[in-house]
Design a protein around this motif. Structure first.
Motif, PDB file in Angstrom:
ATOM      1  N   ALA A  30       0.835  -1.211   0.000  1.00 19.08           N
ATOM      2  CA  ALA A  30       0.000   0.000   0.000  1.00 19.08           C
ATOM      3  C   ALA A  30       0.865   1.255   0.000  1.00 19.08           C
ATOM      4  O   ALA A  30       0.582   2.216  -0.717  1.00 19.08           O
ATOM      5  CB  ALA A  30      -0.942  -0.004   1.200  1.00 19.08           C
ATOM      6  N   SER A  31       1.929   1.242   0.792  1.00 21.62           N
ATOM      7  CA  SER A  31       2.823   2.400   0.835  1.00 21.62           C
ATOM      8  C   SER A  31       3.575   2.555  -0.484  1.00 21.62           C
ATOM      9  O   SER A  31       3.784   3.677  -0.960  1.00 21.62           O
ATOM     10  CB  SER A  31       3.819   2.268   1.987  1.00 21.62           C
ATOM     11  N   THR A  32       3.969   1.465  -1.078  1.00 23.83           N
ATOM     12  CA  THR A  32       4.660   1.519  -2.368  1.00 23.83           C
ATOM     13  C   THR A  32       3.740   2.098  -3.440  1.00 23.83           C
ATOM     14  O   THR A  32       4.148   2.968  -4.218  1.00 23.83           O
ATOM     15  CB  THR A  32       5.170   0.117  -2.773  1.00 23.83           C
ATOM     16  N   ALA A  33       2.497   1.637  -3.466  1.00 25.94           N
ATOM     17  CA  ALA A  33       1.530   2.169  -4.441  1.00 25.94           C
ATOM     18  C   ALA A  33       1.276   3.651  -4.181  1.00 25.94           C
ATOM     19  O   ALA A  33       1.196   4.456  -5.126  1.00 25.94           O
ATOM     20  CB  ALA A  33       0.229   1.374  -4.376  1.00 25.94           C
ATOM     21  N   ALA A  34       1.154   4.027  -2.916  1.00 29.60           N
ATOM     22  CA  ALA A  34       0.924   5.432  -2.570  1.00 29.60           C
ATOM     23  C   ALA A  34       2.132   6.285  -2.941  1.00 29.60           C
ATOM     24  O   ALA A  34       1.969   7.432  -3.374  1.00 29.60           O
ATOM     25  CB  ALA A  34       0.593   5.566  -1.084  1.00 29.60           C
ATOM     26  N   ALA A  35       3.338   5.755  -2.797  1.00 32.29           N
ATOM     27  CA  ALA A  35       4.547   6.499  -3.183  1.00 32.29           C
ATOM     28  C   ALA A  35       4.568   6.718  -4.692  1.00 32.29           C
ATOM     29  O   ALA A  35       4.904   7.807  -5.166  1.00 32.29           O
ATOM     30  CB  ALA A  35       5.800   5.758  -2.724  1.00 32.29           C
ATOM     31  N   ARG A  36       4.175   5.704  -5.455  1.00 31.99           N
ATOM     32  CA  ARG A  36       4.114   5.865  -6.916  1.00 31.99           C
ATOM     33  C   ARG A  36       3.080   6.925  -7.290  1.00 31.99           C
ATOM     34  O   ARG A  36       3.308   7.741  -8.188  1.00 31.99           O
ATOM     35  CB  ARG A  36       3.798   4.528  -7.580  1.00 31.99           C
ATOM     36  N   GLU A  37       1.948   6.909  -6.605  1.00 29.33           N
ATOM     37  CA  GLU A  37       0.909   7.905  -6.865  1.00 29.33           C
ATOM     38  C   GLU A  37       1.428   9.303  -6.528  1.00 29.33           C
ATOM     39  O   GLU A  37       1.179  10.265  -7.255  1.00 29.33           O
ATOM     40  CB  GLU A  37      -0.346   7.596  -6.042  1.00 29.33           C
ATOM     41  N   LEU A  38       2.159   9.420  -5.426  1.00 26.52           N
ATOM     42  CA  LEU A  38       2.755  10.704  -5.054  1.00 26.52           C
ATOM     43  C   LEU A  38       3.695  11.188  -6.146  1.00 26.52           C
ATOM     44  O   LEU A  38       3.633  12.342  -6.558  1.00 26.52           O
ATOM     45  CB  LEU A  38       3.512  10.581  -3.726  1.00 26.52           C
ATOM     46  N   PHE A  39       4.560  10.321  -6.625  1.00 25.29           N
ATOM     47  CA  PHE A  39       5.517  10.727  -7.652  1.00 25.29           C
ATOM     48  C   PHE A  39       4.812  11.122  -8.944  1.00 25.29           C
ATOM     49  O   PHE A  39       5.273  12.016  -9.649  1.00 25.29           O
ATOM     50  CB  PHE A  39       6.556   9.635  -7.885  1.00 25.29           C
ATOM     51  N   ASP A  40       3.690  10.470  -9.244  1.00 28.38           N
ATOM     52  CA  ASP A  40       2.900  10.887 -10.410  1.00 28.38           C
ATOM     53  C   ASP A  40       2.331  12.286 -10.175  1.00 28.38           C
ATOM     54  O   ASP A  40       2.383  13.137 -11.064  1.00 28.38           O
ATOM     55  CB  ASP A  40       1.762   9.893 -10.680  1.00 28.38           C
ATOM     56  N   ALA A  41       1.775  12.524  -8.974  1.00 27.81           N
ATOM     57  CA  ALA A  41       1.206  13.838  -8.652  1.00 27.81           C
ATOM     58  C   ALA A  41       2.283  14.911  -8.662  1.00 27.81           C
ATOM     59  O   ALA A  41       2.025  16.059  -9.034  1.00 27.81           O
ATOM     60  CB  ALA A  41       0.514  13.802  -7.286  1.00 27.81           C
ATOM     61  N   MET A  42       3.480  14.552  -8.257  1.00 27.06           N
ATOM     62  CA  MET A  42       4.599  15.498  -8.221  1.00 27.06           C
ATOM     63  C   MET A  42       5.176  15.750  -9.610  1.00 27.06           C
ATOM     64  O   MET A  42       5.992  16.654  -9.768  1.00 27.06           O
ATOM     65  CB  MET A  42       5.728  14.949  -7.333  1.00 27.06           C
ATOM     66  N   THR A 124       9.534   5.268   4.516  1.00 31.37           N
ATOM     67  CA  THR A 124       9.602   6.416   5.413  1.00 31.37           C
ATOM     68  C   THR A 124       8.224   6.892   5.844  1.00 31.37           C
ATOM     69  O   THR A 124       8.040   7.315   6.984  1.00 31.37           O
ATOM     70  CB  THR A 124      10.368   7.569   4.734  1.00 31.37           C
ATOM     71  N   TYR A 125       7.259   6.829   4.930  1.00 26.80           N
ATOM     72  CA  TYR A 125       5.904   7.317   5.209  1.00 26.80           C
ATOM     73  C   TYR A 125       4.904   6.178   5.093  1.00 26.80           C
ATOM     74  O   TYR A 125       5.077   5.271   4.286  1.00 26.80           O
ATOM     75  CB  TYR A 125       5.512   8.405   4.202  1.00 26.80           C
ATOM     76  N   SER A 126       3.839   6.275   5.869  1.00 25.96           N
ATOM     77  CA  SER A 126       2.747   5.297   5.745  1.00 25.96           C
ATOM     78  C   SER A 126       1.953   5.616   4.481  1.00 25.96           C
ATOM     79  O   SER A 126       2.064   6.712   3.914  1.00 25.96           O
ATOM     80  CB  SER A 126       1.818   5.378   6.961  1.00 25.96           C
ATOM     81  N   GLN A 132      -1.801  11.967   1.932  1.00 28.18           N
ATOM     82  CA  GLN A 132      -1.960  13.368   2.359  1.00 28.18           C
ATOM     83  C   GLN A 132      -0.975  14.283   1.628  1.00 28.18           C
ATOM     84  O   GLN A 132      -1.333  15.396   1.216  1.00 28.18           O
ATOM     85  CB  GLN A 132      -1.764  13.476   3.878  1.00 28.18           C
ATOM     86  N   ILE A 133       0.241  13.815   1.468  1.00 31.98           N
ATOM     87  CA  ILE A 133       1.244  14.596   0.744  1.00 31.98           C
ATOM     88  C   ILE A 133       0.809  14.744  -0.720  1.00 31.98           C
ATOM     89  O   ILE A 133       0.907  15.833  -1.299  1.00 31.98           O
ATOM     90  CB  ILE A 133       2.639  13.942   0.854  1.00 31.98           C
ATOM     91  N   THR A 134       0.311  13.653  -1.292  1.00 30.43           N
ATOM     92  CA  THR A 134      -0.177  13.690  -2.675  1.00 30.43           C
ATOM     93  C   THR A 134      -1.302  14.706  -2.816  1.00 30.43           C
ATOM     94  O   THR A 134      -1.324  15.488  -3.775  1.00 30.43           O
ATOM     95  CB  THR A 134      -0.661  12.292  -3.111  1.00 30.43           C
ATOM     96  N   ALA A 135      -2.218  14.718  -1.858  1.00 32.67           N
ATOM     97  CA  ALA A 135      -3.331  15.674  -1.895  1.00 32.67           C
ATOM     98  C   ALA A 135      -2.800  17.106  -1.871  1.00 32.67           C
ATOM     99  O   ALA A 135      -3.310  17.977  -2.585  1.00 32.67           O
ATOM    100  CB  ALA A 135      -4.286  15.429  -0.726  1.00 32.67           C
ATOM    101  N   PHE A 136      -1.776  17.360  -1.069  1.00 35.70           N
ATOM    102  CA  PHE A 136      -1.180  18.701  -1.031  1.00 35.70           C
ATOM    103  C   PHE A 136      -0.631  19.092  -2.401  1.00 35.70           C
ATOM    104  O   PHE A 136      -0.862  20.191  -2.887  1.00 35.70           O
ATOM    105  CB  PHE A 136      -0.071  18.787   0.020  1.00 35.70           C
ATOM    106  N   TYR A 137       0.110  18.202  -3.040  1.00 38.52           N
ATOM    107  CA  TYR A 137       0.722  18.532  -4.328  1.00 38.52           C
ATOM    108  C   TYR A 137      -0.316  18.732  -5.428  1.00 38.52           C
ATOM    109  O   TYR A 137      -0.010  19.311  -6.467  1.00 38.52           O
ATOM    110  CB  TYR A 137       1.749  17.483  -4.741  1.00 38.52           C
TER     111      TYR A 137
END
Length: 182
Positions: A30-42, A124-126, A132-137
């Motif tokens: 779940a964290s790996t998928a969320a990290a990929r989503e974050l990097f896409d949003a970024m 590093t992050y859950s 939440q970080i993705t939502a910010f970006y």
């Protein structure tokens, strides 16, 4: 050439250390998928490409400044030897810069950085924190932050290099003076 090779070696080592990640526990799916989503949003790939381009553009100037300082501040060389060393540096520097710029502008390097950075974020992050970080970006201010990041990072790196040079140059001169008295 030895001075240029030393500067290239230092630059490569410093660059590698920027991306070096300590080993932590494995990340969950779940964290790996969320990290990929974050990097896409970024828009991480584009941002890193911009950062690499900025670094690539300034690497020649940084290498030249470092090599010139080393040559000019060497108390063990005559003015004629310094002149010869500067001419040799000017002749050899473009090839060294081109090699480094080629590596820094290689899209495969961005892919590798991305592949190896996702697990770092996931460890590093859950998953919830990453979301939440993705939502910010995805907010206007988050998007602005991302769009200005390559320029800010490049300028911050230049500031860091200037501060480091002001502190390190006198230390290097003292070391060279000590070596010349031995």
């Amino acid at each position: 050439m030895k001075k240029i090779a030393a500067i290239v070696s230092i630059a490569i080592t410093a660059f590698a250390l920027v991306g070096a990640a300590p080993a932590y526990a494995q990340a969950d799916a779940a964290s790996t998928a969320a990290a990929r989503e974050l990097f896409d949003a970024m828009n991480y790939r584009t941002m890193m490409t911009g950062v690499m381009q900025q670094m690539s553009q300034s690497i020649g100037q940084s290498m030249r400044a470092g090599a010139e300082a080393g040559i000019k501040n060497n108390p063990n060389t005559t003015p004629e030897q310094k002149k010869e060393a500067l001419a040799k540096m000017e002749a050899e520097l473009p090839a060294a810069v081109a090699v480094l710029q080629g590596a820094m502008n290689d899209p495969a390097m961005i892919d590798d950085i991305l592949t190896e950075t996702v697990p770092l974020y996931a460890r590093t992050y859950s998953a919830d924190e990453l979301k939440q970080i993705t939502a910010f970006y995805r907010t206007p201010i988050g998007a602005k932050m991302l769009s200005t990041m390559p320029k800010l990072m490049a300028e911050a790196m230049q500031i860091g290099q200037q501060v480091a040079a002001r502190r390190i140059t006198p230390l290097m001169q003292k070391l060279q003076e000590k070596q010349s008295t031995k």
